[in-house]
Design a protein around this motif. Structure first.
Motif, short mmCIF file in Angstrom:
data_model
loop_
_atom_site.label_atom_id
_atom_site.label_comp_id
_atom_site.label_asym_id
_atom_site.label_seq_id
_atom_site.Cartn_x
_atom_site.Cartn_y
_atom_site.Cartn_z
N ILE A 1 0.89 -1.06 0.01
CA ILE A 1 -0.04 0.08 0.00
C ILE A 1 0.84 1.22 0.10
O ILE A 1 0.70 2.01 -0.71
N ARG A 2 2.01 0.99 0.90
CA ARG A 2 2.84 2.56 0.85
C ARG A 2 3.46 2.66 -0.69
O ARG A 2 3.63 3.67 -1.01
N ALA A 3 3.86 1.43 -1.27
CA ALA A 3 4.34 1.65 -2.63
C ALA A 3 3.44 2.17 -3.46
O ALA A 3 3.87 3.27 -4.65
N ARG A 4 2.09 1.90 -3.49
CA ARG A 4 1.47 2.31 -4.47
C ARG A 4 0.96 3.86 -4.15
O ARG A 4 0.84 4.64 -5.19
N LEU B 1 -8.79 5.65 2.79
CA LEU B 1 -9.06 4.08 2.82
C LEU B 1 -8.09 3.40 3.12
O LEU B 1 -8.18 2.11 3.65
N ALA B 2 -6.92 3.78 3.40
CA ALA B 2 -5.68 2.92 3.99
C ALA B 2 -6.03 2.63 5.64
O ALA B 2 -5.22 1.70 6.06
N HIS B 3 -6.94 3.32 6.11
CA HIS B 3 -7.52 2.72 7.38
C HIS B 3 -7.77 1.29 7.54
O HIS B 3 -7.58 0.76 8.48
N ARG B 4 -8.17 0.68 6.42
CA ARG B 4 -8.43 -0.92 6.34
C ARG B 4 -7.70 -1.14 5.26
O ARG B 4 -8.27 -1.39 3.87
N PRO B 5 -6.56 -1.89 5.40
CA PRO B 5 -5.78 -2.14 4.20
C PRO B 5 -6.31 -3.50 3.29
O PRO B 5 -6.20 -3.20 2.16
N ASP B 6 -6.94 -4.24 3.89
CA ASP B 6 -7.71 -5.30 2.94
C ASP B 6 -8.73 -4.59 2.06
O ASP B 6 -8.93 -4.99 1.07
N GLU B 7 -9.48 -3.68 2.65
CA GLU B 7 -10.55 -3.17 1.90
C GLU B 7 -10.05 -2.14 1.00
O GLU B 7 -10.49 -1.98 -0.16
#
Length: 196
Positions: free
Chosen positions: A22-25, A43-49
């Protein structure tokens, strides 16, 4: 001077604390855009979502095949987000629409009343279908597909229009619920031609 409103009602994680993918994206988007759109941060609050959301987003909005241009895909987002009163998506995707179509007033027209916008009859038919999916999907029938076909849209194009509308219906509702704020950068993008 008043403080800026928070980006979200929910905690916004620091980029350094995010999972590597996610950080890379997010850093890739920052390099390309020059800033990080708030949708990535909130939305990074919920990584899977986050991963599921952007996988489906990319499948719908970045695919090369099909009868819809990238600008037309953004038109669908702006028109239906306007109907859903989603500030974030109207502002952010309005900026992208202005850039793709190279028309600085188009996004405002489409968001407020696409029927009076400077678009083609084909695009109007596309948005008629999208708004019906957005506001009255239970009423979609064969006549709606026939109306699209008159303008050269295939059955697969109708699926794309419906899928984009439905996906951004989810996005609009989450953005409104968490009170996601658009980045200031979006407001001016595509409004004035870049100096050469």
């Amino acid at each position: 001077m008043t403080a800026s409103p928070p980006l979200s009602r929910y905690p916004v994680p620091a980029i350094a604390d995010l999972p590597e993918d996610i950080r890379a994206r997010i850093l890739e988007v920052q390099d390309k855009a020059g800033f990080v759109p708030n949708v990535f941060l909130t939305l990074a609050h919920r990584p899977d979502e986050f991963r599921a959301f952007f996988a489906y987003h990319d499948a719908l909005m970045l695919k090369e095949e099909g009868g819809l241009s990238k600008g037309e895909r953004e038109m669908i987002v702006v028109a239906t987000s306007g109907a859903n009163q989603c500030l974030y998506c109207v502002v952010a995707h309005g900026a992208i629409l202005r850039i793709y179509e190279k028309k600085p007033t188009l996004a405002d027209q489409v968001a407020v009343n696409y029927r009076k916008a400077d678009i083609t009859p084909r695009q109007r038919a596309m948005l008629d279908f999208a708004l019906k999916v957005c506001e009255a999907s239970a009423e979609v029938g064969d006549a709606d597909f026939a109306a699209l076909a008159k303008h050269g849209f295939s059955h697969e194009d109708a699926w794309d229009i419906a899928a984009i509308t439905a996906f951004f219906g989810l996005s609009n509702r989450m953005a409104n619920t968490i009170s996601m704020r658009p980045n200031e950068e979006f407001y001016l993008m595509g409004r004035v031609p870049k100096a050469k």
